[in-house]
Design a protein around this motif. Structure first.
Motif, PDB file in Angstrom:
ATOM      1  N   ASN A 137      -3.335  14.918  -3.048  1.00 32.85           N
ATOM      2  CA  ASN A 137      -3.489  14.841  -1.584  1.00 32.85           C
ATOM      3  C   ASN A 137      -4.092  13.508  -1.150  1.00 32.85           C
ATOM      4  OD1 ASN A 137      -2.474  17.489  -0.998  1.00 32.85           O
ATOM      5  ND2 ASN A 137      -4.431  18.329  -1.727  1.00 32.85           N
ATOM      6  N   MET A 138      -3.597  12.433  -1.746  1.00 38.10           N
ATOM      7  CA  MET A 138      -4.106  11.098  -1.453  1.00 38.10           C
ATOM      8  C   MET A 138      -3.053  10.208  -0.808  1.00 38.10           C
ATOM      9  SD  MET A 138      -6.384  10.279  -4.841  1.00 38.10           S
ATOM     10  CE  MET A 138      -7.879  11.203  -5.217  1.00 38.10           C
ATOM     11  N   LEU A 139      -2.045  10.812  -0.205  1.00 39.01           N
ATOM     12  CA  LEU A 139      -1.077  10.067   0.595  1.00 39.01           C
ATOM     13  C   LEU A 139      -1.339  10.361   2.067  1.00 39.01           C
ATOM     14  CD1 LEU A 139       2.259  10.628  -1.348  1.00 39.01           C
ATOM     15  CD2 LEU A 139       0.924   8.516  -1.251  1.00 39.01           C
ATOM     16  N   TYR A 171       3.232   7.420  -6.521  1.00 41.30           N
ATOM     17  CA  TYR A 171       3.471   8.396  -5.440  1.00 41.30           C
ATOM     18  C   TYR A 171       3.187   9.800  -5.937  1.00 41.30           C
ATOM     19  CZ  TYR A 171       5.961  10.901  -1.716  1.00 41.30           C
ATOM     20  OH  TYR A 171       6.301  11.754  -0.677  1.00 41.30           O
ATOM     21  N   GLN A 172       3.714  10.104  -7.098  1.00 44.65           N
ATOM     22  CA  GLN A 172       3.588  11.467  -7.624  1.00 44.65           C
ATOM     23  C   GLN A 172       2.128  11.820  -7.891  1.00 44.65           C
ATOM     24  OE1 GLN A 172       6.397  11.560 -10.926  1.00 44.65           O
ATOM     25  NE2 GLN A 172       7.967  10.645  -9.618  1.00 44.65           N
ATOM     26  N   TYR A 211      -0.902   5.104   0.501  1.00 39.12           N
ATOM     27  CA  TYR A 211      -1.972   5.883  -0.127  1.00 39.12           C
ATOM     28  C   TYR A 211      -3.204   5.857   0.778  1.00 39.12           C
ATOM     29  CZ  TYR A 211      -4.832   1.868  -1.747  1.00 39.12           C
ATOM     30  OH  TYR A 211      -5.657   0.757  -1.816  1.00 39.12           O
ATOM     31  N   ASP A 212      -4.125   6.756   0.514  1.00 41.72           N
ATOM     32  CA  ASP A 212      -5.328   6.880   1.339  1.00 41.72           C
ATOM     33  C   ASP A 212      -6.345   5.819   0.916  1.00 41.72           C
ATOM     34  OD1 ASP A 212      -7.508   7.583   2.829  1.00 41.72           O
ATOM     35  OD2 ASP A 212      -7.610   9.659   2.148  1.00 41.72           O
ATOM     36  N   VAL A 213      -6.261   4.671   1.565  1.00 46.10           N
ATOM     37  CA  VAL A 213      -7.127   3.545   1.200  1.00 46.10           C
ATOM     38  C   VAL A 213      -8.596   3.841   1.470  1.00 46.10           C
ATOM     39  CG1 VAL A 213      -5.286   1.868   1.622  1.00 46.10           C
ATOM     40  CG2 VAL A 213      -6.900   2.419   3.455  1.00 46.10           C
ATOM     41  N   TYR A 214      -8.873   4.859   2.267  1.00 48.20           N
ATOM     42  CA  TYR A 214     -10.249   5.184   2.650  1.00 48.20           C
ATOM     43  C   TYR A 214     -10.968   6.009   1.565  1.00 48.20           C
ATOM     44  CZ  TYR A 214      -7.943   3.925   6.985  1.00 48.20           C
ATOM     45  OH  TYR A 214      -7.197   3.269   7.938  1.00 48.20           O
ATOM     46  N   ASN A 215     -10.199   6.472   0.577  1.00 50.35           N
ATOM     47  CA  ASN A 215     -10.730   7.325  -0.475  1.00 50.35           C
ATOM     48  C   ASN A 215     -11.081   6.479  -1.698  1.00 50.35           C
ATOM     49  OD1 ASN A 215     -11.076   9.157  -2.626  1.00 50.35           O
ATOM     50  ND2 ASN A 215      -9.655  10.621  -1.716  1.00 50.35           N
ATOM     51  N   PRO A 216     -12.341   6.418  -2.107  1.00 47.51           N
ATOM     52  CA  PRO A 216     -12.716   5.605  -3.273  1.00 47.51           C
ATOM     53  C   PRO A 216     -11.949   5.985  -4.537  1.00 47.51           C
ATOM     54  CG  PRO A 216     -14.670   6.359  -2.096  1.00 47.51           C
ATOM     55  CD  PRO A 216     -13.507   7.084  -1.500  1.00 47.51           C
ATOM     56  N   PRO A 261       0.807  -1.232   0.000  1.00 44.49           N
ATOM     57  CA  PRO A 261       0.000   0.000   0.000  1.00 44.49           C
ATOM     58  C   PRO A 261       0.832   1.271   0.000  1.00 44.49           C
ATOM     59  CG  PRO A 261       0.103  -0.876   2.207  1.00 44.49           C
ATOM     60  CD  PRO A 261       0.852  -1.845   1.343  1.00 44.49           C
ATOM     61  N   GLY A 262       2.165   1.119   0.129  1.00 39.62           N
ATOM     62  CA  GLY A 262       3.039   2.287   0.181  1.00 39.62           C
ATOM     63  C   GLY A 262       3.861   2.443  -1.085  1.00 39.62           C
ATOM     64  N   PHE A 263       4.243   3.682  -1.392  1.00 38.99           N
ATOM     65  CA  PHE A 263       4.987   3.968  -2.613  1.00 38.99           C
ATOM     66  C   PHE A 263       6.162   4.886  -2.307  1.00 38.99           C
ATOM     67  CE2 PHE A 263       0.645   3.076  -3.847  1.00 38.99           C
ATOM     68  CZ  PHE A 263       0.804   2.179  -4.889  1.00 38.99           C
ATOM     69  N   ALA A 264       7.281   4.638  -3.002  1.00 37.09           N
ATOM     70  CA  ALA A 264       8.450   5.512  -2.891  1.00 37.09           C
ATOM     71  C   ALA A 264       8.273   6.723  -3.803  1.00 37.09           C
ATOM     72  CB  ALA A 264       9.707   4.740  -3.259  1.00 37.09           C
ATOM     73  N   PRO A 265       8.923   7.855  -3.468  1.00 34.52           N
ATOM     74  CA  PRO A 265       8.712   9.098  -4.220  1.00 34.52           C
ATOM     75  C   PRO A 265       9.029   9.024  -5.707  1.00 34.52           C
ATOM     76  CG  PRO A 265       9.749   9.572  -2.119  1.00 34.52           C
ATOM     77  CD  PRO A 265       9.737   8.075  -2.253  1.00 34.52           C
TER      78      PRO A 265
END
Length: 776
Positions: free
Chosen positions: A342-344, A335-336, A359-364, A326-330
């Motif tokens: 604003n979804m990190l 990531y970009q 990332y914001d897993v709560y955002n559809p 669920p995570g991304f490097a820059p």
């Protein structure tokens, strides 16, 4: 004066009683009342499921559950009021609310008390959560002194009974936080909150205490027993879809395969050794260096032709898992894009020093973006399953302000425990939307209530390679299953095996013993999967054919495949009847208290009692056999009376397994992969001594046509008195279904166990889908 004063008191009391009588309103689902400056709602969702919802007076914030998907049914309820008590009753349970203290009491129709809150047991404490005025909430209950409870997700405390515990319910690697427990009194409680929560049970009370909430919200469900409560939890939070048949075979993994050629060669070696295999797993860094973490694309140096890799695995009749985080490097485009929108969530996740953010897993919308990258980069290649790692997620370099980070649904603190549910839900729903030809299969490191509806199989995390940890996996798995989540597995041998490297790694006798015992346990779990770091675990690392440890591993992998018809039917019971695969003795034998706290044995389906060896150098082991049945030693066919503890020799080749009298077990063919041979010539193993019933389930193995009714069921019934096996008319049909087949009846006895050199077939007969009775 005296008479007048008395009259005033009587008038006051009458008015006071009248006030109670008028302080609630009936609703279509129950009642609404104002008690102790709280709005209290009691809502029946079904005759056996009740929601209790409380919020501070005047708080108008809405609550939409992330876990609960059931809508309230239209019910006929009986509402009665007596002084300060109001009772709402369905045909199955009664709920009484004390209009003075707010206490809620649950009873069976016969008046037997099932469960109760404490008087004044709901506490709201005003807090500021990342700039939002809200509350910390605690709800306290009272349990019977000797009451036994199970659940709370997966806890690595080695206990089956969770009484007397104080547990931090917060998602972590190796811990799964599910604020749910069920009781031997036949009820379950789901505390519907997603923030870190303390569960505490002591002599004074049992409570959930959550860091953030605008309400106290829980569901009471009455199921009458372990299986019944699980069924109610599934009714509330969603049913579990069928996993593909191949997933119940053997799956090989390693941290990690470093090239596509190394990965494909592993499958080739299994095929050349004729050791069964169905799944191979590609772990992390196939994308290259950490600054490209989770790019969802293959490093061209080590994976120059990813499509050829996938195709090669498929040509070898195997299936490929690919890891995704669920995570991304820059450096990654994901990531970009997430950052620009604003979804990190701005805290550090794995790996260290890479500045990786989840990332914001709560955002559809964020879940849509995640799937778009995953689909284009990987799913389009034809991969078969996802390994969703770090679904807690990993949280490193922790700072208090991390929990104030905003998400689509509020502060991270307020929704932290639902991270795995939202993440897996995004992948499942998106894959289902684009393809019904391949069943979704998610291997995930964490879970939350309701996650079963997303085809998630949760593993126990990066556990250590040692005997005490192996022992703890049994109660951890059983409590996970009793929380309503049917699919669980673990790394065979434990993840961190560095302590055994010096002594020869896979050739180290101590590691060989631990790994072999762990594999025997894994044979009787919902997924059999070898994985770990420090020491490669492929079967050929341990030796060659003819070597004792190699042969034992091959024996149990083959056993796993012989049990496929039984396991697949059990999986259908999970999907179709809200059943479970791993079950404590309590679930099968609710009238035998001797098994209620047994954390070393369990039922695999309804027939097999499994007692894994979890201590080094054990030459024999004591096993409790429940009193409601006679039992067959799986290996020898020897019969034992239940209600006693027996001692079983446990050489390395043997794990104690007992089969309940009355069991009917289909015995699959010897194969190299799950679908190599059709089940057209099955042995039907009968364990006499009681009547038996079994439904053989079949479908197309890896699509969703079963949801359209394209499957078949064949019911077998054993009449022990007349020694007659009846095979009922086949129900249903599907493409590729066998029209005719042969069944071979094997009646098990002490001359006809699995270890017998030659199995005696008592009678064979042909079956074409029509009812037939065979008398022995």
């Amino acid at each position: 004066m005296k008479r007048k004063f008395t009259a005033i008191v009587i008038l006051f009391l009458t008015a006071h009683i009248s006030l109670y009588a008028q302080s609630f309103q009936k609703t279509s689902q129950g009642i609404h009342a104002l008690i102790q400056s709280m709005d209290v709602e009691i809502s029946f969702y079904s005759p056996s499921i009740v929601r209790v919802f409380k919020r501070p007076e005047g708080n108008q914030q809405k609550k939409e559950s992330l876990s609960v998907i059931k809508l309230p049914e239209q019910l006929k309820l009986d509402v009665k009021n007596k002084e300060q008590h109001v009772t709402i009753s369905s045909k199955l349970i009664s709920v009484t609310v004390n209009l003075e203290t707010g206490k809620v009491l649950f009873e069976a129709p016969n008046g037997k008390e099932l469960f109760t809150e404490k008087d004044y047991g709901t506490q709201f404490t005003a807090i500021n959560d990342a700039g939002n005025a809200t509350y910390k909430v605690k709800q306290a209950y009272l349990l019977d002194n000797d009451e036994i409870i199970y659940g709370l997700g997966q806890q690595q405390n080695g206990k089956l009974n969770q009484r007397g515990q104080k547990l931090s319910l917060k998602q972590e690697n190796m811990k799964v936080a599910v604020p749910f427990f069920q009781s031997v009194k036949g009820y379950g409680i789901f505390w519907d909150n997603y923030s870190p929560t303390i569960f505490a049970d002591n002599a004074q009370e049992t409570s959930f205490d959550s860091e953030v909430a605008n309400c106290a919200d829980y569901y009471f469900m009455f199921g009458g027993g372990g299986d019944g409560v699980v069924a109610q939890m599934r009714e509330l939070t969603g049913q579990s879809p069928m996993m593909p048949l191949w997933s119940f075979g053997f799956n090989q993994s390693r941290e990690r395969y470093k090239t596509q050629f190394e990965l494909v060669d592993v499958v080739k070696k299994y095929r050349s050794l004729k050791v069964p295999l169905d799944g191979i797993v590609q772990d992390w860094q196939y994308w290259g260096k950490d600054d490209n973490w989770n790019a969802m694309s293959f490093d061209p140096t080590n994976y120059p032709k990813p499509q050829a890799m996938v195709d090669s695995v498929h040509q070898l009749n195997a299936h490929l898992f690919i890891v995704s985080w669920p995570g991304f490097a820059p450096k990654t485009p994901q990531y970009q894009e997430f950052n620009s929108k604003n979804m990190l969530i701005n805290f550090d996740t794995w790996p260290p020093k890479a500045n990786t953010k989840p990332y914001d897993v709560y955002n559809p919308a964020a879940r849509n973006i995640y799937w778009n990258y995953l689909s284009k980069g990987i799913f389009s290649l034809g991969i078969d399953a996802w390994w969703l790692d770090s679904t807690e997620p990993d949280h490193i370099n922790v700072k208090e302000k991390d929990f104030d980070q905003p998400t689509f649904l509020g502060s991270y603190r307020s929704v932290q425990n639902a991270f795995p549910l939202q993440h897996t839900g995004g992948v499942y729903t998106h894959q289902r939307a684009v393809s019904n030809n391949k069943r979704v299969l998610l291997l995930t490191r964490s879970a939350f209530a309701g996650q079963q509806r997303y085809a998630a199989n949760t593993w126990s995390g990066d556990v250590g390679s040692n005997w005490p940890t192996l022992k703890k996996q049994i109660p951890a798995a059983l409590n996970f299953s009793l929380s309503g989540l049917p699919y669980w597995n673990g790394d065979i041998g434990g993840f961190f095996a560095g302590a055994f490297v010096k002594g020869g790694g896979a050739k180290n006798p101590d590691f060989q013993e631990l790994y072999t015992r762990w594999m025997q346990f894994a044979t009787f779990t919902p997924m059999m999967r070898s994985h770990g770091t420090d020491i490669p675990r492929e079967i050929y690392q341990f030796g060659k054919k003819g070597d004792r440890v190699f042969d034992i591993q091959e024996k149990f992998i083959n056993l796993r495949y012989r049990l496929l018809p039984y396991t697949y039917a059990t999986a259908w019971a999970v999907t179709h009847h809200a059943g479970s695969i791993m079950r404590p003795l309590y679930s099968q034998f609710p009238n035998d208290p001797a098994g209620f706290e047994n954390s070393s044995e369990y039922m695999y389906g309804s027939s097999f009692l499994v007692a894994p060896v979890t201590d080094k150098g054990v030459a024999n082991q004591e096993i409790y056999l429940p009193s409601a049945s006679k039992w067959f030693d799986f290996w020898t066919g020897e019969i034992f009376t239940g209600g006693q503890t027996v001692k079983r020799e446990t050489p390395m080749e043997i794990i104690p397994i007992y089969v309940k009298a009355g069991s009917i077990v289909p015995w699959g063919p010897k194969v190299q992969y799950a679908t190599e041979k059709k089940w057209n010539d099955l042995d039907i193993r009968i364990y006499p001594g009681d009547n038996g019933d079994f439904v053989l389930y079949e479908d197309e193995n890896d699509n969703y046509n079963y949801e359209k009714g394209e499957f078949s069921e064949i019911r077998f019934k054993w009449n022990d008195a007349s020694k007659t096996l009846t095979v009922e008319d086949r129900k249903g049909q599907f493409k590729g279904m066998l029209g005719k087949r042969k069944f071979n009846i094997v009646v098990v006895n002490n001359q006809n166990g699995i270890n017998t050199d030659h199995q005696t077939i008592n009678k064979s007969f042909n079956y074409s889908g029509h009812k037939i009775a065979v008398k022995l």
